[in-house]
Enzyme design. Sequence first.
Site, PDB file in Angstrom:
ATOM      1  N   LYS A  52       1.005  -1.073   0.104  1.00 28.26           N
ATOM      2  CA  LYS A  52      -0.435   0.226  -0.053  1.00 28.26           C
ATOM      3  C   LYS A  52       0.874   1.309   0.397  1.00 28.26           C
ATOM      4  O   LYS A  52       0.170   2.543  -1.171  1.00 28.26           O
ATOM      5  CB  LYS A  52      -0.919  -0.021   1.115  1.00 28.26           C
ATOM      6  CG  LYS A  52      -1.967  -0.908   0.847  1.00 28.26           C
ATOM      7  CD  LYS A  52      -2.779  -1.253   2.157  1.00 28.26           C
ATOM      8  CE  LYS A  52      -4.274  -2.309   1.568  1.00 28.26           C
ATOM      9  NZ  LYS A  52      -4.704  -2.804   3.375  1.00 28.26           N
ATOM     10  N   GLN A  96      -5.039  -1.139   9.022  1.00 29.00           N
ATOM     11  CA  GLN A  96      -4.586  -3.137   8.633  1.00 29.00           C
ATOM     12  C   GLN A  96      -5.411  -3.972   9.539  1.00 29.00           C
ATOM     13  O   GLN A  96      -5.118  -3.731  10.725  1.00 29.00           O
ATOM     14  CB  GLN A  96      -3.178  -3.685   7.984  1.00 29.00           C
ATOM     15  CG  GLN A  96      -2.910  -4.905   7.602  1.00 29.00           C
ATOM     16  CD  GLN A  96      -3.400  -4.287   6.341  1.00 29.00           C
ATOM     17  OE1 GLN A  96      -3.399  -3.221   5.343  1.00 29.00           O
ATOM     18  NE2 GLN A  96      -3.652  -5.499   5.553  1.00 29.00           N
ATOM     19  N   ASP A 119     -11.150   2.638   3.296  1.00 24.15           N
ATOM     20  CA  ASP A 119     -11.554   0.926   3.316  1.00 24.15           C
ATOM     21  C   ASP A 119     -12.857   0.475   2.192  1.00 24.15           C
ATOM     22  O   ASP A 119     -13.543  -0.627   1.955  1.00 24.15           O
ATOM     23  CB  ASP A 119     -11.318   0.355   4.411  1.00 24.15           C
ATOM     24  CG  ASP A 119      -9.916  -0.617   4.208  1.00 24.15           C
ATOM     25  OD1 ASP A 119      -9.116  -0.601   3.111  1.00 24.15           O
ATOM     26  OD2 ASP A 119      -8.927  -0.552   4.923  1.00 24.15           O
TER      27      ASP A 119
HETATM   28  N1  GUN Z   1      -6.448  -7.325   5.794  1.00 25.09           N
HETATM   29  C1  GUN Z   1      -7.004  -7.075   4.880  1.00 25.09           C
HETATM   30  N2  GUN Z   1      -7.439  -6.847   3.735  1.00 25.09           N
HETATM   31  C2  GUN Z   1      -7.556  -5.990   3.538  1.00 25.09           C
HETATM   32  C3  GUN Z   1      -8.280  -4.334   3.629  1.00 25.09           C
HETATM   33  O1  GUN Z   1      -8.896  -4.089   2.183  1.00 25.09           O
HETATM   34  N3  GUN Z   1      -8.200  -3.498   3.935  1.00 25.09           N
HETATM   35  C4  GUN Z   1      -7.365  -3.334   5.750  1.00 25.09           C
HETATM   36  N4  GUN Z   1      -7.742  -2.538   6.485  1.00 25.09           N
HETATM   37  N5  GUN Z   1      -7.152  -4.738   5.487  1.00 25.09           N
HETATM   38  C5  GUN Z   1      -6.935  -5.657   5.720  1.00 25.09           C
END
Ligand code: GUN
Length: 284
Positions: A52, A96, A119
């Site tokens: 990211k 996350q 998200d």
């Molecule tokens: N953990 C696995 N996929 C994601 C996601 O798309 N966003 C977040 N914040 N955590 C994750």
Amino acid sequence: MALIIDGKKISSDIKEEVKTKVAALKSKGIRPCLAVIQVGKDPASTVYVGNKKKACAYTGIESRAYELPEETTQEQLLELIRRLNEDDTVHGILVQLPVPDHMDEKEIIRTISPAKDVDGFHPQSVGALSIGEPGFVSCTPAGIIQLLKRSGIEIDGKNCVVVGRSNIVGKPMAMLLLRENGTVTVCHSHTRNLREICSRADILVAAIGKPKFFDASYVKDQAVVIDVGIHRGADNKLCGDVDYEAVADKAGAITPVPGGVGPMTIAMLMSNCAESAVRMCGHE
Ligand code: GUN
């Protein structure tokens, strides 16, 4: 032979579009910024967070990383989120997942301001999606809609079958397909006659979480097959929920694993961040 839907190319196109949008914002003095919070050191999360940050750097979005120790308390994390909610220089906040067991994930998600919920996990974002109001949409299903649209695949009037009902993929996927005028069926672990329902789908979204579960008997001739799964097989190779070799000749279009749905998630996250900066500056 099916059309192979190229998620690598489409995600790269989207990131280029975001880059252009971010450059335009910067020329107006707005610097899009994503706060990325990781609690603990789960190795998979560290890889995702790293990807990211890399995508942010590529598109020109500032990433502000918060690497908190495993023993961080719920209240300390909520305090940080509240501070970031108030910070006008931050346009997106991402925690996350998963968070450590002593934390309450739902409360964390609810504490993120919906205006910065890139998200798309906040109940307000989910509600907005279901009633057709503006709000952020979960990145993986939003990315799947982009894969379909940018491959010239029509959704309107099609029989769409989504296998999986998670909050992050299955449910928002169903809502998005419905918004595009698809006729949507959602299947899950209690569904009877799964094979029969899937084999009537014009568009099949496989998010069951089982490696190579869907063979050709689940797929209608010339159907569009979207594979959300990602697993490492006994041979150490990546595979999806779909048995690609068995299905590719029967499908009209199919996403490969890797290089299909996977790269779209981060591309849509970048898109949501840039969009958040546009919306926030529009309200100033
Ligand atoms: N953990 C696995 N996929 C994601 C996601 O798309 N966003 C977040 N914040 N955590 C994750």
